[in-house]
Write an enzyme that holds these catalytic residues in place. Structure first.
Site, short mmCIF file in Angstrom:
data_model
loop_
_atom_site.label_atom_id
_atom_site.label_comp_id
_atom_site.label_asym_id
_atom_site.label_seq_id
_atom_site.Cartn_x
_atom_site.Cartn_y
_atom_site.Cartn_z
N GLY A 112 4.99 -2.11 -1.40
CA GLY A 112 6.28 -2.62 -0.96
C GLY A 112 7.30 -1.50 -0.79
N THR A 135 3.99 -7.21 -0.18
CA THR A 135 4.83 -7.77 -1.25
C THR A 135 4.84 -9.29 -1.13
OG1 THR A 135 7.06 -8.19 -2.04
CG2 THR A 135 6.93 -7.16 0.09
N ILE A 136 4.70 -9.96 -2.27
CA ILE A 136 4.75 -11.43 -2.21
C ILE A 136 6.16 -11.87 -1.84
CG2 ILE A 136 2.92 -11.70 -3.93
CD1 ILE A 136 5.15 -12.84 -5.80
N ASP A 137 7.16 -11.01 -2.05
CA ASP A 137 8.55 -11.39 -1.78
C ASP A 137 8.88 -11.45 -0.29
OD1 ASP A 137 8.75 -11.32 -4.50
OD2 ASP A 137 9.91 -9.47 -4.61
N ARG A 172 13.70 -37.30 -13.89
CA ARG A 172 14.17 -36.01 -14.42
C ARG A 172 14.52 -35.04 -13.31
NH1 ARG A 172 9.17 -35.12 -18.61
NH2 ARG A 172 10.15 -36.09 -20.41
N MET A 179 9.33 -16.24 -8.11
CA MET A 179 9.68 -14.82 -8.01
C MET A 179 10.60 -14.62 -6.81
SD MET A 179 6.42 -12.58 -9.22
CE MET A 179 6.11 -12.37 -10.97
N GLY A 180 11.10 -13.44 -6.66
CA GLY A 180 12.04 -13.14 -5.59
C GLY A 180 13.31 -12.59 -6.20
N HIS A 282 3.77 -14.82 -12.85
CA HIS A 282 2.70 -14.05 -12.20
C HIS A 282 1.58 -14.92 -11.64
CE1 HIS A 282 4.94 -10.99 -14.33
NE2 HIS A 282 4.45 -10.14 -13.46
N GLN A 284 2.00 -16.65 -9.28
CA GLN A 284 2.24 -16.54 -7.84
C GLN A 284 1.55 -15.33 -7.22
OE1 GLN A 284 6.77 -17.50 -7.23
NE2 GLN A 284 6.39 -17.04 -9.36
O1 F6P Z 1 8.01 -7.26 -6.23
C1 F6P Z 1 7.05 -8.18 -6.58
C2 F6P Z 1 7.39 -8.89 -7.87
O2 F6P Z 1 6.38 -9.83 -8.12
C3 F6P Z 1 8.77 -9.55 -7.91
O3 F6P Z 1 8.82 -10.78 -7.23
C4 F6P Z 1 9.00 -9.65 -9.38
O4 F6P Z 1 10.38 -9.69 -9.67
C5 F6P Z 1 8.38 -8.39 -9.93
O5 F6P Z 1 7.43 -7.97 -8.96
C6 F6P Z 1 7.73 -8.56 -11.28
O6 F6P Z 1 7.27 -7.32 -11.72
P1 F6P Z 1 6.27 -7.12 -12.94
O7 F6P Z 1 4.88 -7.37 -12.43
O8 F6P Z 1 6.47 -5.71 -13.37
O9 F6P Z 1 6.63 -8.12 -13.99
#
Ligand code: F6P
Length: 362
Positions: A112, A135-137, A172, A179-180, A282, A284
């Protein structure tokens, strides 16, 4: 040619598909491929494995990376032992030496924004480098998509589907944290696909009162539940990020997490609706890549080889529409691709009755 390849930053589904595609094509063209282990750590420490057809066979479906990765190892500010965050070292000279020692003609850096920045730094030193965006983001500029993102969307959408039924049955609010950090792509698109109600993203700061009004208005319409999708980087107007920990040695030390608990508490207290939280974390980033991510990763792997043969060093593979192309790494790094509050994505969400917790964008 002797070509090095490494995966840097957080892992994600599709990394192995790039390694496989690149290696297969490179071998076909008569080149040798050296897979450096654990991102730039392997390059600094000269730790690599020779990649042959055997190593890359059958890995297209595997998540993670057979090479290992690191979101800490930065050759320009190296903090791994014997160095430390207090005493980092510039190891870029060592990288140059390792290039020479192995007779490397090029390095492919898959990663990324952080990894591409480092790759660009090496390119500026005169080293032949090619980038592959990951990047997943989905927040890397100059490419429409990065692999890992589609798989993350699939996982989050399925989670929303499963949480919908329980939200409805128990009346509810279900708060789902995705993430993001700085971009809300995962939260936004999965909320659209999963029929979410409120979506809170970093690009549109929410207001407490607007959240309350929206959830109450749904209740008035007989909808006694709400699906709230919140990106980890979402924050109240003028507020701070919710930081779960700091990783001093990381290129971006902030680890976000926990905003969903604040939102759930707030909804319980101010709307009087029971709320539950699911932090997907994670999950995701794991498991089998989707069809799209395998296709994208394979295209990037092949394009990276094309760029090397065209001697377009300092370039990164990218997808524009349906076309694989090359863009300069310089143009892709430093400025993240974020959700535009005026975009069709945001408008379509509003038009189907969703809210961003901020009446200004409505
Ligand atoms: O940049 C990818 C990402 O998965 C983000 O969405 C997230 O904030 C970060 O990495 C988490 O990082 P780590 O794997 O170090 O917890």
């Amino acid at each position: 040619m002797n070509i090095g390849i490494l995966t840097g930053g957080g892992d994600c589904p599709g990394l192995n598909a790039v390694i496989r595609a690149f290696t297969k094509f490179a071998l076909k063209r008569g080149h040798r491929v050296l897979g450096f282990r654990d991102g730039f750590k392997g390059l600094v420490e000269n730790n690599f494995m020779r990649l042959t057809d055997r190593e890359v066979s059958g890995i297209i479906i595997r998540g993670g990376t057979i090479l290992g990765t690191s979101n800490i190892a930065n050759p320009f500010s190296y903090m791994l032992p014997p160095f430390s965050p207090e005493k980092p070292a510039d190891m870029s000279g060592e990288v140059r030496r390792i290039f020479r020692k192995n007779g490397l003609d090029c390095l492919v850096a898959i990663g990324g924004d952080g990894t591409q920045n480092m790759a660009y730094g090496l390119f500026q030193m005169g080293l032949p480098v090619i980038g592959v965006p990951k990047t997943i983001d989905n927040d890397l500029s100059k490419t429409d998509y990065t692999f890992g993102y589609d798989t993350a969307l699939q996982i989050v959408t399925e989670a929303i589907d499963r949480l919908h039924t329980t939200a409805e049955s128990h009346e509810r609010a279900m708060v789902i944290e995705t993430m993001g950090r700085y971009a809300g792509w995962i939260a936004l698109r999965s909320a659209i696909a999963g029929g979410g109600d409120l979506v809170l993203i970093p690009e549109i700061e929410y207001r407490d009162a607007d959240i309350v009004d929206y959830v109450k208005a749904r209740r008035k319409k007989g909808k006694n539940f709400s699906i709230i999708v919140v990106a980890e980087g979402a924050r109240r107007k003028g507020g701070e990020f919710t930081v779960s920990k700091k990783v001093a040695s990381s290129t971006d030390p902030l680890r976000l997490g926990g905003i969903s608990y604040k939102i759930a508490d707030f909804v319980e207290k101010n709307v009087g609706m029971e709320a539950r939280v699911v932090v997907l974390g994670h999950l995701q980033r794991g498991g089998v890549p989707t069809h799209f991510d395998r296709w994208l990763a394979t295209g990037f792997g092949v394009k990276a080889m094309d760029l090397i043969e065209e001697k377009k060093f300092g370039y990164m593979a990218a997808l524009h529409g349906q076309t694989f192309t090359g863009v300069s790494i310089k143009s892709a790094v430093g400025r993240l691709k974020r959700v535009d509050p005026g975009s069709f994505d945001v408008k379509m969400a509003l038009k189907v009755g969703m809210s961003f917790g901020n009446k200004d964008v409505e």
